[in-house]
Design an enzyme around this catalytic site. Structure first.
Site, PDB file in Angstrom:
ATOM      1  N   SER A   1       0.825  -1.212   0.000  1.00 37.24           N
ATOM      2  CA  SER A   1       0.000   0.000   0.000  1.00 37.24           C
ATOM      3  C   SER A   1       0.856   1.257   0.000  1.00 37.24           C
ATOM      4  CB  SER A   1      -0.905   0.015   1.229  1.00 37.24           C
ATOM      5  OG  SER A   1      -1.559  -1.226   1.364  1.00 37.24           O
TER       6      SER A   1
HETATM    7  N1  SAH Z   1      -0.793  -4.945   4.041  1.00 36.47           N
HETATM    8  C1  SAH Z   1      -0.013  -5.252   2.868  1.00 36.47           C
HETATM    9  C2  SAH Z   1      -0.715  -4.914   1.558  1.00 36.47           C
HETATM   10  C3  SAH Z   1      -1.923  -5.729   1.377  1.00 36.47           C
HETATM   11  S1  SAH Z   1      -2.389  -6.056  -0.294  1.00 36.47           S
HETATM   12  C4  SAH Z   1       1.348  -4.608   2.933  1.00 36.47           C
HETATM   13  O1  SAH Z   1       1.650  -3.894   3.901  1.00 36.47           O
HETATM   14  O2  SAH Z   1       2.151  -4.836   2.024  1.00 36.47           O
HETATM   15  C5  SAH Z   1      -3.748  -7.101   0.098  1.00 36.47           C
HETATM   16  C6  SAH Z   1      -3.388  -8.497   0.502  1.00 36.47           C
HETATM   17  O3  SAH Z   1      -4.582  -9.141   0.908  1.00 36.47           O
HETATM   18  C7  SAH Z   1      -2.811  -9.328  -0.629  1.00 36.47           C
HETATM   19  O4  SAH Z   1      -1.539  -9.794  -0.302  1.00 36.47           O
HETATM   20  C8  SAH Z   1      -3.815 -10.472  -0.772  1.00 36.47           C
HETATM   21  O5  SAH Z   1      -3.210 -11.731  -1.067  1.00 36.47           O
HETATM   22  C9  SAH Z   1      -4.463 -10.507   0.587  1.00 36.47           C
HETATM   23  N2  SAH Z   1      -5.783 -11.131   0.644  1.00 36.47           N
HETATM   24  C10 SAH Z   1      -6.839 -10.993  -0.197  1.00 36.47           C
HETATM   25  N3  SAH Z   1      -7.869 -11.747   0.224  1.00 36.47           N
HETATM   26  C11 SAH Z   1      -7.473 -12.368   1.362  1.00 36.47           C
HETATM   27  C12 SAH Z   1      -8.100 -13.287   2.268  1.00 36.47           C
HETATM   28  N4  SAH Z   1      -9.349 -13.727   2.104  1.00 36.47           N
HETATM   29  N5  SAH Z   1      -7.371 -13.729   3.317  1.00 36.47           N
HETATM   30  C13 SAH Z   1      -6.112 -13.304   3.518  1.00 36.47           C
HETATM   31  N6  SAH Z   1      -5.461 -12.450   2.708  1.00 36.47           N
HETATM   32  C14 SAH Z   1      -6.139 -11.988   1.639  1.00 36.47           C
END
Ligand code: SAH
Length: 221
Positions: A69
């Protein structure tokens, strides 16, 4: 100083100053959040040819079609979460691990979940390298939370759901706070702050955001 040596300088004093300035400009004012973000080198969480842009205020690709992000959004979400030193925090969406690393400086214990095993694996390597011993990483569908470690003081979801997932609502302590991007499409989402009261929940809309969707199930890799 040449461009080349500037790129190799990492999170040096000058970059830190610029980085914190960008955050303040966007409304990140909480001292503890700013200090935590000063302590975590975003460059450690960005690989490949985007590494040189790690200190710019923009989201970047991290593999598996996911993104790390934008720093100011990380700052504003963390600020809204109002983490206390004794808190146990659950993060859904480990991604690069950057957000979890910031939470690890603010909370007693951080659990972070992602559905992509290659992302959780890589994040874990970085946490170990940085000596962040209070983070536990798990590969599973985070929309069900972690019933065995619940309830949580704080829950941060970093992928967009249509509604705040029911199991996460249930795993929030009374007096606890969850911050979650909510929206029906990839383009229009709102960041919502959910507070659990003695009876029921309070909802506050914070700002428009854009996150990758919360996807059901565990990914193949
Ligand atoms: N917080 C992260 C960025 C998140 S991007 C950072 O600091 O880099 C969103 C993430 O959510 C992705 O890696 C994706 O794989 C995950 N995601 C999406 N759906 C999900 C679910 N149902 N359970 C766990 N993770 C999930």
């Amino acid at each position: 100083m040449t461009e080349g040596s500037r790129e190799d300088a990492g999170f040096d004093a000058e970059r830190k100053m610029q980085f914190l300035y960008q955050l303040r400009q966007k409304g990140v004012m909480d001292k503890r959040v700013l200090t935590a973000m000063e302590r975590v080198d975003r460059g450690a969480f960005v690989r490949g040819h985007f590494a040189s842009r790690a200190y710019e205020d923009m989201p970047l690709p991290i593999g598996s079609g996911q993104t790390i992000s934008q720093p100011s959004v990380v700052g504003l979400m963390t600020q809204a979460l109002n983490v206390q030193p004794r808190d146990t925090v659950l993060e859904v969406g480990t991604g690069s691990g950057y957000q979890a690393a910031i939470l690890s400086h603010l909370a007693r214990r951080v659990y972070t979940i992602d559905r992509h095993r290659n992302l959780t694996r890589e994040a874990e390597v970085v946490f170990t390298k940085l000596g962040m011993a209070n983070i536990t990483v798990l590969t599973r569908d985070g929309s069900f939370g972690m019933p065995d470690q619940a309830p949580f003081d704080r829950i941060l979801v970093t992928a967009a759901a249509e509604d705040p997932p029911g199991p996460l609502m249930q795993q929030l302590k009374v007096g606890g706070v969850m911050v979650v991007p909510v929206g029906q499409s990839d383009t229009v989402q709102s960041l919502i702050k959910v507070s659990r009261l003695e009876k029921g929940y309070d909802y506050e809309e914070l700002m428009p955001v854009r996150f990758v969707p919360l996807v059901e199930g565990t990914a193949r890799e």
